[in-house]
Design an enzyme around this catalytic site. Structure first.
Site, mmCIF file in Angstrom:
data_model
loop_
_atom_site.group_PDB
_atom_site.id
_atom_site.type_symbol
_atom_site.label_atom_id
_atom_site.label_comp_id
_atom_site.label_asym_id
_atom_site.label_seq_id
_atom_site.Cartn_x
_atom_site.Cartn_y
_atom_site.Cartn_z
ATOM 1 N N ASP A 13 0.808 -1.228 0.000
ATOM 2 C CA ASP A 13 0.000 0.000 0.000
ATOM 3 C C ASP A 13 0.841 1.278 0.000
ATOM 4 O O ASP A 13 0.424 2.302 0.522
ATOM 5 C CB ASP A 13 -0.968 0.040 1.212
ATOM 6 C CG ASP A 13 -1.739 -1.251 1.354
ATOM 7 O OD1 ASP A 13 -2.217 -1.752 0.326
ATOM 8 O OD2 ASP A 13 -1.841 -1.760 2.479
ATOM 9 N N LYS A 16 2.536 2.030 -5.184
ATOM 10 C CA LYS A 16 3.355 1.544 -6.310
ATOM 11 C C LYS A 16 2.630 1.696 -7.629
ATOM 12 O O LYS A 16 3.252 1.927 -8.656
ATOM 13 C CB LYS A 16 3.682 0.043 -6.137
ATOM 14 C CG LYS A 16 4.508 -0.267 -4.934
ATOM 15 C CD LYS A 16 4.688 -1.758 -4.771
ATOM 16 C CE LYS A 16 3.431 -2.500 -4.362
ATOM 17 N NZ LYS A 16 2.892 -2.176 -3.045
ATOM 18 N N GLY A 17 1.286 1.574 -7.577
ATOM 19 C CA GLY A 17 0.486 1.612 -8.804
ATOM 20 C C GLY A 17 0.726 2.893 -9.566
ATOM 21 O O GLY A 17 0.892 2.885 -10.796
ATOM 22 N N GLY A 40 -3.970 -4.453 -4.146
ATOM 23 C CA GLY A 40 -4.968 -3.492 -4.618
ATOM 24 C C GLY A 40 -4.230 -2.253 -5.058
ATOM 25 O O GLY A 40 -3.598 -1.593 -4.246
ATOM 26 N N HIS A 41 -4.223 -1.996 -6.354
ATOM 27 C CA HIS A 41 -3.518 -0.828 -6.859
ATOM 28 C C HIS A 41 -4.533 0.227 -7.272
ATOM 29 O O HIS A 41 -5.399 -0.037 -8.085
ATOM 30 C CB HIS A 41 -2.639 -1.205 -8.060
ATOM 31 C CG HIS A 41 -1.496 -2.092 -7.678
ATOM 32 N ND1 HIS A 41 -0.901 -2.964 -8.533
ATOM 33 C CD2 HIS A 41 -0.838 -2.218 -6.504
ATOM 34 C CE1 HIS A 41 0.072 -3.604 -7.906
ATOM 35 N NE2 HIS A 41 0.125 -3.169 -6.679
ATOM 36 N N THR A 42 -4.427 1.401 -6.677
ATOM 37 C CA THR A 42 -5.378 2.463 -6.994
ATOM 38 C C THR A 42 -4.811 3.337 -8.102
ATOM 39 O O THR A 42 -3.707 3.848 -7.989
ATOM 40 C CB THR A 42 -5.658 3.305 -5.731
ATOM 41 O OG1 THR A 42 -6.059 2.406 -4.705
ATOM 42 C CG2 THR A 42 -6.747 4.321 -5.970
ATOM 43 N N THR A 131 -5.672 -11.538 3.646
ATOM 44 C CA THR A 131 -6.762 -10.892 2.912
ATOM 45 C C THR A 131 -7.891 -11.887 2.628
ATOM 46 O O THR A 131 -8.891 -11.514 2.025
ATOM 47 C CB THR A 131 -6.235 -10.341 1.573
ATOM 48 O OG1 THR A 131 -5.669 -11.428 0.838
ATOM 49 C CG2 THR A 131 -5.170 -9.281 1.781
ATOM 50 N N GLN A 223 2.580 -6.098 -2.998
ATOM 51 C CA GLN A 223 2.854 -6.043 -1.554
ATOM 52 C C GLN A 223 4.167 -5.273 -1.297
ATOM 53 O O GLN A 223 4.614 -4.528 -2.155
ATOM 54 C CB GLN A 223 2.911 -7.435 -0.920
ATOM 55 C CG GLN A 223 1.559 -8.150 -0.853
ATOM 56 C CD GLN A 223 1.203 -8.870 -2.132
ATOM 57 O OE1 GLN A 223 2.013 -9.570 -2.703
ATOM 58 N NE2 GLN A 223 -0.013 -8.713 -2.577
ATOM 59 N N ALA A 298 -7.622 -1.252 0.013
ATOM 60 C CA ALA A 298 -8.225 -1.187 -1.326
ATOM 61 C C ALA A 298 -8.835 -2.539 -1.677
ATOM 62 O O ALA A 298 -9.744 -2.628 -2.503
ATOM 63 C CB ALA A 298 -7.167 -0.807 -2.350
ATOM 64 N N ARG A 302 -10.395 -3.104 5.152
ATOM 65 C CA ARG A 302 -9.975 -3.088 6.565
ATOM 66 C C ARG A 302 -9.226 -1.796 6.899
ATOM 67 O O ARG A 302 -8.451 -1.297 6.081
ATOM 68 C CB ARG A 302 -9.013 -4.255 6.842
ATOM 69 C CG ARG A 302 -9.677 -5.581 6.917
ATOM 70 C CD ARG A 302 -8.684 -6.642 7.321
ATOM 71 N NE ARG A 302 -7.691 -6.888 6.281
ATOM 72 C CZ ARG A 302 -6.678 -7.735 6.403
ATOM 73 N NH1 ARG A 302 -6.496 -8.393 7.536
ATOM 74 N NH2 ARG A 302 -5.838 -7.936 5.419
ATOM 75 N N ARG A 304 -6.319 0.258 8.151
ATOM 76 C CA ARG A 304 -4.897 -0.069 8.259
ATOM 77 C C ARG A 304 -4.341 0.493 9.564
ATOM 78 O O ARG A 304 -4.772 1.562 10.009
ATOM 79 C CB ARG A 304 -4.124 0.544 7.089
ATOM 80 C CG ARG A 304 -4.545 -0.033 5.758
ATOM 81 C CD ARG A 304 -3.808 0.645 4.600
ATOM 82 N NE ARG A 304 -4.298 0.140 3.325
ATOM 83 C CZ ARG A 304 -4.441 0.871 2.228
ATOM 84 N NH1 ARG A 304 -4.108 2.134 2.223
ATOM 85 N NH2 ARG A 304 -4.898 0.316 1.123
HETATM 86 P P1 IMP Z 1 -2.175 -12.787 2.237
HETATM 87 O O1 IMP Z 1 -1.237 -12.227 1.224
HETATM 88 O O2 IMP Z 1 -3.636 -12.570 1.896
HETATM 89 O O3 IMP Z 1 -1.884 -14.208 2.593
HETATM 90 O O4 IMP Z 1 -1.964 -11.970 3.609
HETATM 91 C C1 IMP Z 1 -0.754 -12.033 4.349
HETATM 92 C C2 IMP Z 1 -0.386 -10.672 4.922
HETATM 93 O O5 IMP Z 1 -0.019 -9.800 3.867
HETATM 94 C C3 IMP Z 1 -1.525 -9.974 5.674
HETATM 95 O O6 IMP Z 1 -0.976 -9.202 6.741
HETATM 96 C C4 IMP Z 1 -2.112 -9.061 4.618
HETATM 97 O O7 IMP Z 1 -2.796 -7.962 5.178
HETATM 98 C C5 IMP Z 1 -0.857 -8.627 3.904
HETATM 99 N N1 IMP Z 1 -1.074 -8.204 2.516
HETATM 100 C C6 IMP Z 1 -1.251 -8.999 1.445
HETATM 101 N N2 IMP Z 1 -1.377 -8.257 0.338
HETATM 102 C C7 IMP Z 1 -1.258 -6.976 0.709
HETATM 103 C C8 IMP Z 1 -1.249 -5.753 -0.012
HETATM 104 O O8 IMP Z 1 -1.337 -5.687 -1.245
HETATM 105 N N3 IMP Z 1 -1.117 -4.620 0.742
HETATM 106 C C9 IMP Z 1 -0.940 -4.663 2.089
HETATM 107 N N4 IMP Z 1 -0.911 -5.789 2.782
HETATM 108 C C10 IMP Z 1 -1.060 -6.945 2.107
#
Ligand code: IMP
Length: 406
Positions: A13, A16-17, A40-42, A131, A223, A298, A302, A304
């Site tokens: 978050d 990067k998008g 989630g890229h905005t 997520t 990520q 995004a 949730r 942050r």
């Molecule tokens: P997962 O990737 O859904 O397995 O989640 C593992 C951890 O990575 C959790 O703490 C998620 O909130 C976090 N996470 C996964 N993708 C993102 C992202 O794109 N942005 C921020 N946190 C992420």
């Protein structure tokens, strides 16, 4: 020519998008190398907000070919919805503009069920706060060598392979005393994938090898590097490698053509999900930053967790990921704060706040002090600063930074 790899330097978050989108304007290929629709890229298109999850951030650049690399996982249902939303916004991504590596592993409902089951059966301390998109279980079945890949969709035994996956998932679900995943629901997703995904599947890799000297590419990470499976704060990490080095594995792009690594960092810190966060602000300032920065997922919506910038973690990330330059984002969110802090060498350093980011054509002196401090502590330049959500809201500190060095 070498090609930039864009990575997040924190917990995702970071924005990067936007920088990928900016670089994509000049690029021929935008290639994503890890993750799935947990990202989630905005992106902003003429004032309209577009959130992409699985597709690379080059979708708004009409000439760029977007490529989903082998290091990614793909949910056919979420992907279909995303394409529909893009079409509704006037962005049509036919098979010529969006290609999926045949090695991408597909996410089925059974993977989402397993993700929910694991998170649901963990104690509050043990749960990762994923997520719930089925990302971890899909990478698990990939490692188990029983996953179904995009290139398998037209194989005659693909139904049997999905059945096998369903049996595998139900073994675990039953063991946890949870409802089983239904074969029918998983086969429906397979049918959807066959009709919609197979036309995007690509078995080519030669274009990247052959054209890397003449065509500009952007390698896009999802990520942030503190969520890297191997180098992040395990077990509170995602299930893929987020370091730029993974671009050499998660795409068909040749290693020698990779770099510089462009690291994107927020001027403060956010984290979704559980895990350590030494500079977390569980007070009014943290709440103000959350509201002003729109710090709500995004992907999941949730709230942050928010806190001050952690330069100790950032420096470790810059070093391990061999980052060449930083794009600093969301400093505008801190405008109006009386004082701003950043952790370095275990101590919180205090900075005078800034009422605005710029003063005339220069940075506001208080903000300049903050940026120069980051550059000194990291030993690399901050080439650009995000000044607002729109793709034009960028202050170039090093206007001539060469993202495609030879
Ligand atoms: P997962 O990737 O859904 O397995 O989640 C593992 C951890 O990575 C959790 O703490 C998620 O909130 C976090 N996470 C996964 N993708 C993102 C992202 O794109 N942005 C921020 N946190 C992420």
């Amino acid at each position: 020519m070498r090609h930039p790899i864009v990575v997040g330097l924190q917990y995702g978050d970071e924005g990067k998008g936007k920088i990928t989108d900016t670089l994509a304007r000049q690029a021929d290929f935008v290639i994503r190398f890890n993750g799935g629709n947990n990202a989630g890229h905005t992106l902003w298109l003429e004032g309209k907000k577009l959130v992409t999850h699985s597709v690379p951030s080059g979708v708004l650049s009409s000439h760029a070919v977007n490529f989903i690399g082998a290091g990614c996982v793909l949910d056919p249902v979420a992907f279909t919805k995303e394409l529909e939303e893009l079409v509704a916004a006037g962005v049509d991504l036919g098979p010529e503009r969006l290609k999926i590596d045949f090695r991408v592993h597909l996410i089925f409902p059974l993977h989402r069920n397993l993700d929910k089951a694991r998170e649901g059966s963990a104690t509050a301390q043990q749960s990762i706060g994923t997520t719930l998109r089925g990302i971890g279980p899909t990478y698990s079945t990939k490692m188990d060598r029983i996953g179904v890949r995009a290139g398998d969709l037209l194989e005659p035994d693909v139904e049997e392979r999905v059945e096998k996956l369903v049996r595998h998932a139900n073994f675990t679900l039953k063991g946890l005393g949870l409802p089983e995943t239904e074969l029918k629901e998983n086969l429906e997703v397979l049918a959807l994938a066959k009709s919609l995904i197979s036309k995007h599947v690509s078995r080519e890799f030669a274009p990247f090898y052959k054209s890397r000297a003449t065509k500009k590419c952007v390698l896009e990470g999802a990520q942030g590097i503190l969520l890297d499976l191997d180098h992040g704060s395990y077990p509170f990490v995602t299930s893929s490698n987020t370091l730029g080095a993974y671009a050499a594995v998660g795409t068909p792009f040749p290693l020698g053509g990779l770099g510089p690594v462009v690291g994107v960092a927020k001027a403060y810190l956010t984290r979704v999900g559980n895990g350590p966060f030494p500079t977390e602000l569980k007070n009014e300032t943290g709440e103000r930053i959350r509201q002003n920065g729109g710090e709500f997922g995004a992907t999941t919506g949730r709230a942050r967790r928010t806190g001050w910038l952690n330069l100790d973690e950032l420096r470790a990330g810059v070093q391990i990921a061999d980052v060449s330059t930083i794009v600093l984002t969301k400093s505008d969110v801190l405008c109006g704060e009386k004082e701003v802090f950043a952790l370095l060498d275990g101590e919180l350093k205090r900075f005078e706040g800034w009422p605005s980011l710029t003063e005339g054509s220069a940075l506001h002196p208080n903000f300049e002090t903050f940026v120069a401090f980051i550059e000194k502590a990291m030993g690399i330049p901050v080439c650009a600063i995000g000044t607002g959500p729109d793709r034009t809201d960028v202050y170039w500190r090093h206007k001539d930074y060469n993202f495609w060095p030879t």
